[in-house]
Design a protein around this motif. Structure first.
Motif, PDB file in Angstrom:
ATOM      1  N   UNK A 156     -10.354   4.128   7.270  1.00 25.83           N
ATOM      2  CA  UNK A 156     -11.025   2.896   6.875  1.00 25.83           C
ATOM      3  C   UNK A 156     -10.319   2.285   5.664  1.00 25.83           C
ATOM      4  N   UNK A 157     -10.141   0.995   5.678  1.00 20.40           N
ATOM      5  CA  UNK A 157      -9.484   0.254   4.599  1.00 20.40           C
ATOM      6  C   UNK A 157      -8.122   0.863   4.235  1.00 20.40           C
ATOM      7  N   UNK A 158      -7.201   0.941   5.179  1.00 22.36           N
ATOM      8  CA  UNK A 158      -5.923   1.611   4.933  1.00 22.36           C
ATOM      9  C   UNK A 158      -5.029   0.916   3.922  1.00 22.36           C
ATOM     10  N   UNK A 159      -5.196  -0.391   3.735  1.00 22.92           N
ATOM     11  CA  UNK A 159      -4.358  -1.096   2.764  1.00 22.92           C
ATOM     12  C   UNK A 159      -4.834  -0.819   1.345  1.00 22.92           C
ATOM     13  N   UNK A 160      -6.128  -0.945   1.123  1.00 20.61           N
ATOM     14  CA  UNK A 160      -6.664  -0.697  -0.224  1.00 20.61           C
ATOM     15  C   UNK A 160      -6.497   0.764  -0.637  1.00 20.61           C
ATOM     16  N   UNK A 161      -6.579   1.686   0.311  1.00 17.58           N
ATOM     17  CA  UNK A 161      -6.574   3.112  -0.003  1.00 17.58           C
ATOM     18  C   UNK A 161      -5.228   3.748   0.327  1.00 17.58           C
ATOM     19  N   UNK A 162      -4.158   3.017   0.095  1.00 17.96           N
ATOM     20  CA  UNK A 162      -2.842   3.415   0.598  1.00 17.96           C
ATOM     21  C   UNK A 162      -2.479   4.864   0.284  1.00 17.96           C
ATOM     22  N   UNK A 163      -2.402   5.226  -0.994  1.00 16.52           N
ATOM     23  CA  UNK A 163      -1.949   6.576  -1.324  1.00 16.52           C
ATOM     24  C   UNK A 163      -3.042   7.616  -1.116  1.00 16.52           C
ATOM     25  N   UNK A 164      -4.279   7.246  -1.363  1.00 18.22           N
ATOM     26  CA  UNK A 164      -5.376   8.187  -1.110  1.00 18.22           C
ATOM     27  C   UNK A 164      -5.391   8.585   0.363  1.00 18.22           C
ATOM     28  N   UNK A 165      -5.323   7.597   1.236  1.00 14.32           N
ATOM     29  CA  UNK A 165      -5.412   7.843   2.674  1.00 14.32           C
ATOM     30  C   UNK A 165      -4.074   8.221   3.300  1.00 14.32           C
ATOM     31  N   UNK A 166      -2.997   8.132   2.523  1.00 10.75           N
ATOM     32  CA  UNK A 166      -1.685   8.493   3.038  1.00 10.75           C
ATOM     33  C   UNK A 166      -1.087   7.474   3.979  1.00 10.75           C
ATOM     34  N   UNK A 167      -1.576   6.240   3.932  1.00  7.87           N
ATOM     35  CA  UNK A 167      -1.022   5.239   4.847  1.00  7.87           C
ATOM     36  C   UNK A 167       0.398   4.826   4.478  1.00  7.87           C
ATOM     37  N   UNK A 168       0.815   5.118   3.259  1.00 10.32           N
ATOM     38  CA  UNK A 168       2.218   4.877   2.903  1.00 10.32           C
ATOM     39  C   UNK A 168       3.163   5.811   3.658  1.00 10.32           C
ATOM     40  N   UNK A 169       2.617   6.902   4.223  1.00  8.71           N
ATOM     41  CA  UNK A 169       3.432   7.861   4.972  1.00  8.71           C
ATOM     42  C   UNK A 169       3.565   7.491   6.442  1.00  8.71           C
ATOM     43  N   UNK A 170       2.762   6.557   6.905  1.00 15.00           N
ATOM     44  CA  UNK A 170       2.712   6.269   8.337  1.00 15.00           C
ATOM     45  C   UNK A 170       4.043   5.788   8.916  1.00 15.00           C
ATOM     46  N   UNK A 171       4.844   4.973   8.202  1.00 12.72           N
ATOM     47  CA  UNK A 171       6.135   4.590   8.781  1.00 12.72           C
ATOM     48  C   UNK A 171       7.023   5.785   9.123  1.00 12.72           C
TER      49      UNK A 171
END
Length: 306
Positions: A156-171
């Motif tokens: 949920x909210x992957x942009x706002x929670x980038x490092x918490x949620x690890x979405x910066x690792x998705x690429x």
């Protein structure tokens, strides 16, 4: 028992309101954060009913379940009386973690319930009486087909929670296996994205993916991880917070090394039989530890004490 609680954490509340009590959820105009009422995307029983905040004084309530610090004052203001209560801490501490003191640390009159042992360990609980009641999830059934050579991710909210949620690792992971991201406010990321689907539809879609990716760095556990396991998906997860307890070796791969996780993701994607076997182990482990009956029994025991 008649219990007042706020709709804060949809998946946790979905399990909690499956109990044998009556559940009252405050409703405010516009369904804002302090009064969302009943959930729109989860299946809740009729015993979970929404009541306008200004009518709560007329409700014959027995107990309050708090989930945010300001709710203690809200309950006092809206009810006009004091009731027994418990406080559920869903989150890991934020900030200078070794020195993070819980908002209830100076109180000993409200039991502090952590949803993971990691939470209890990392918060400074002060003199608050603590208890750990681990998550429970309704069993959606073994829906896994793994027909799509893709990985499912729920954030949920992957942009706002980038490092918490690890979405910066998705690429990095997407370079190995195509990803589909599910959750609230997921538009704008360069993956196959899906809006906030009703839980049943999301489970069905997730189960079509070959493997579940859990990229969170810093979260209490993530109920989506447990739900994916109950669906029968194999798991690839960062070895962070409570995930190291939740995912046994036969159920998937956990590591702090992104290269190891990327290789594991590709390995499951390329070997449907291995993925299905790991998924069966994941489902068995999740049901054994996070079954709904155990969760509700633990909560009934505490509520009766309080």
């Amino acid at each position: 028992m008649r219990i007042l609680l706020w709709h804060v954490h949809g998946s946790w509340t979905t399990a909690f309101v499956r109990g044998r009590h009556d559940y009252v959820l405050p409703l405010v105009p516009g369904r804002g954060p302090d009064g969302r009422g009943r959930a729109a995307t989860y299946d809740w029983p009729a015993t979970a009913r929404e009541v306008p905040w200004d009518r709560l004084r007329d409700e014959p309530l027995d107990l309050v379940v708090y989930q945010r610090p300001h709710e203690l004052e809200l309950a006092r203001e809206w009810l006009g009386r004091d009731l027994p209560g418990v406080y559920v801490e869903h989150n890991t501490p934020i900030g200078d973690v070794p020195r993070t003191r819980h908002p209830l640390a100076d109180r000993d009159d409200v039991p502090l319930v952590h949803v993971t042992y990691f939470n209890e360990l990392f918060w400074d609980n002060g003199r608050a009486p603590t208890r750990v009641i681990e998550h429970g999830v309704p069993d959606p059934g073994h829906l896994y087909t793994g027909e799509l050579r893709r990985a499912g991710v729920v954030v949920n909210e992957p942009v706002r929670r980038t490092r918490v949620a690890g979405t910066d690792l998705l690429p990095r992971f997407a370079a190995e296996v195509p990803l589909d991201l599910f959750g609230m406010q997921v538009d704008g990321l360069p993956y196959g994205t899906y809006e906030d689907l009703p839980q049943e539809r999301m489970h069905a879609e997730l189960a079509r993916r070959r493997v579940y990716l859990h990229p969170y760095r810093w979260t209490s556990l993530g109920l989506a991880l447990i739900e994916a396991m109950t669906l029968g998906l194999p798991v690839v997860a960062l070895a962070a917070t409570e995930a190291v307890e939740a995912v046994p070796p036969e159920a998937g791969v956990i590591s702090t090394r992104v290269d190891v996780l990327a290789d594991a993701l590709r390995g499951f994607a390329d070997d449907p039989e291995r993925a299905a076997q790991a998924g069966k182990a994941a489902r068995a482990a999740a049901l054994a530890r996070y079954g709904l009956d155990r969760f509700l029994h633990d909560w009934d025991h505490l509520l009766e004490e309080v």
